[in-house]
Design an enzyme around this catalytic site. Structure first.
Site, PDB file in Angstrom:
ATOM      1  N   ASP A   1      -6.000  -4.849  -1.574  1.00 50.79           N
ATOM      2  CA  ASP A   1      -4.886  -4.102  -0.618  1.00 50.79           C
ATOM      3  C   ASP A   1      -3.999  -5.323  -0.200  1.00 50.79           C
ATOM      4  O   ASP A   1      -4.426  -6.362   0.609  1.00 50.79           O
ATOM      5  CB  ASP A   1      -5.754  -3.454   0.682  1.00 50.79           C
TER       6      ASP A   1
ATOM      7  N   SER B   1       0.865  -1.142  -0.062  1.00 50.35           N
ATOM      8  CA  SER B   1      -0.109  -0.002   0.001  1.00 50.35           C
ATOM      9  C   SER B   1       0.865   1.154   0.044  1.00 50.35           C
ATOM     10  O   SER B   1       1.875   1.343  -0.868  1.00 50.35           O
ATOM     11  CB  SER B   1      -0.932  -0.091   1.336  1.00 50.35           C
TER      12      SER B   1
END
Length: 357
Positions: free
Chosen positions: A214, A61
């Protein structure tokens, strides 16, 4: 087996190394939204110090963004180029940056003005709405303002061709639930978007017929590539999500925040346990050191000042707030280097038993 030693190449000071570099490390960079600006500060201080060569970067991320921006900036300008690239990136993604009109309007609608409160009103609205609608309903065009910034700032042809540093970017395969680690020679804007795809905000990112969310759900960050694919024994974790909190969450917002922290730290704790287990077997003479790596773990974190920030501040992209986090990261890295530089290559400085117990 976790801890298997890489056999590739000579064990010399290599990687992203300036003229003062004497020791080599691999960096593992956590994700955490705007709190990734703390990692920016850590990297900035390490690059400014110049004594560490960076062999590999594993990121998830916001950690993935920092890793790729650093490596791309280094290609053209060395340490100074990497520092400039990081500052430019964070400036561009701040709310004072220059998103396009439709993209900026969407993100403003989603998050609202921060206004100095603990939770922006737009975020509260989004959380309530996400319980009955998905990003496929509220964002059918799948607009993500970050993608345009990344595609504009980063030359991915250079990143893919770079041989000076190994890059490992984590995402979560939606259908299998397994971690997927992308290597530097295959990266594109889509890979970074996959690593940072929060499923309640954005549609899953499709790459090669697979859908990704994610990477923090399964690797925040992924440590195992730094065992198998690198030569140096030292792994530096830049941690922005607190493992422990003393206070008991009692309201809905605090409970959800803590659940998110636990979820995004679970995979990290599993890998730290594996490192501790293999290290103890090596120390007991039950595993050969020519086949298994005794990982020397280190950690830089923000301590209480960062841990005391609520999870909702991860959505605060105001430039002054990002600069505050950067300065916290710089201070933490300088303090760590002053206290622990001599231990690099000799012994780990992270107490694994304390971290996992």
């Amino acid at each position: 087996m976790t801890g298997r030693r890489s056999r590739r190449g000579a064990r010399t000071v290599a990687g992203l190394a300036g003229p003062k570099a004497e020791k080599r490390v691999s960096l593992a960079l956590q994700g955490g939204g705007a709190h990734g600006a703390f990692t920016w500060g850590v990297l900035d201080a390490i690059l400014e110090d110049g004594r560490l060569a960076i062999e590999a970067l594993s990121g998830t991320s916001a950690g993935a963004m920092n890793a790729v921006v650093l490596s791309e900036g280094w290609i053209d300008g060395g340490a100074d180029g990497a520092r400039t690239a990081l500052e430019t990136f964070w400036r561009r993604i701040s709310v004072d940056g220059k998103y396009g009109g439709s993209e900026r309007s969407l993100i403003d609608t989603m998050l609202g003005a921060w206004g100095g409160s603990n939770v922006p009103p737009g975020l509260l609205w989004l959380e309530m709405f996400s319980k009955v609608a998905s990003p496929y309903d509220v964002n059918p065009l799948n607009i993500n303002p970050l993608r345009g910034v990344i595609a504009d700032l980063i030359d991915f042809d250079k990143v893919r061709a770079c041989q000076a540093v190994k890059l490992f970017i984590a995402a979560t395969n939606v259908r299998t639930g397994k971690i997927k680690v992308f290597n530097g020679d295959e990266l594109s804007p889509d890979h970074l978007m996959a690593s940072a795809c929060l499923p309640m905000l954005f549609q899953a990112v499709e790459i090669g017929g697979e859908a990704y969310w994610d990477g923090g759900y399964m690797g925040n960050p992924a440590l195992f590539p730094l065992f198998y694919e690198t030569h140096c024994d030292d792994v530096m974790l830049v941690q922005i999500n607190p493992l422990q909190r003393k206070e008991l969450p009692t309201n809905a917002r605090a409970i959800q925040d803590r659940l998110n922290e636990i979820t995004f730290n679970a995979s990290l704790l599993r890998e730290l346990r594996a490192i501790d287990f293999v290290n103890r077997l090596i120390d007991a003479g039950k595993l050969p050191t020519d086949e298994y790596k005794r990982v020397l773990m280190h950690r830089i974190d923000g301590g209480p000042p960062l841990a005391e920030m609520t999870s909702s501040t991860r959505m605060n992209a105001e430039w002054d707030f990002l600069l505050r986090l950067r300065d916290m990261g710089r201070h933490a890295a300088k303090r760590w280097l002053k206290r622990n530089y001599d231990a690099i290559g000799v012994q780990g400085t992270l107490d694994l038993k304390e971290a996992i117990s």
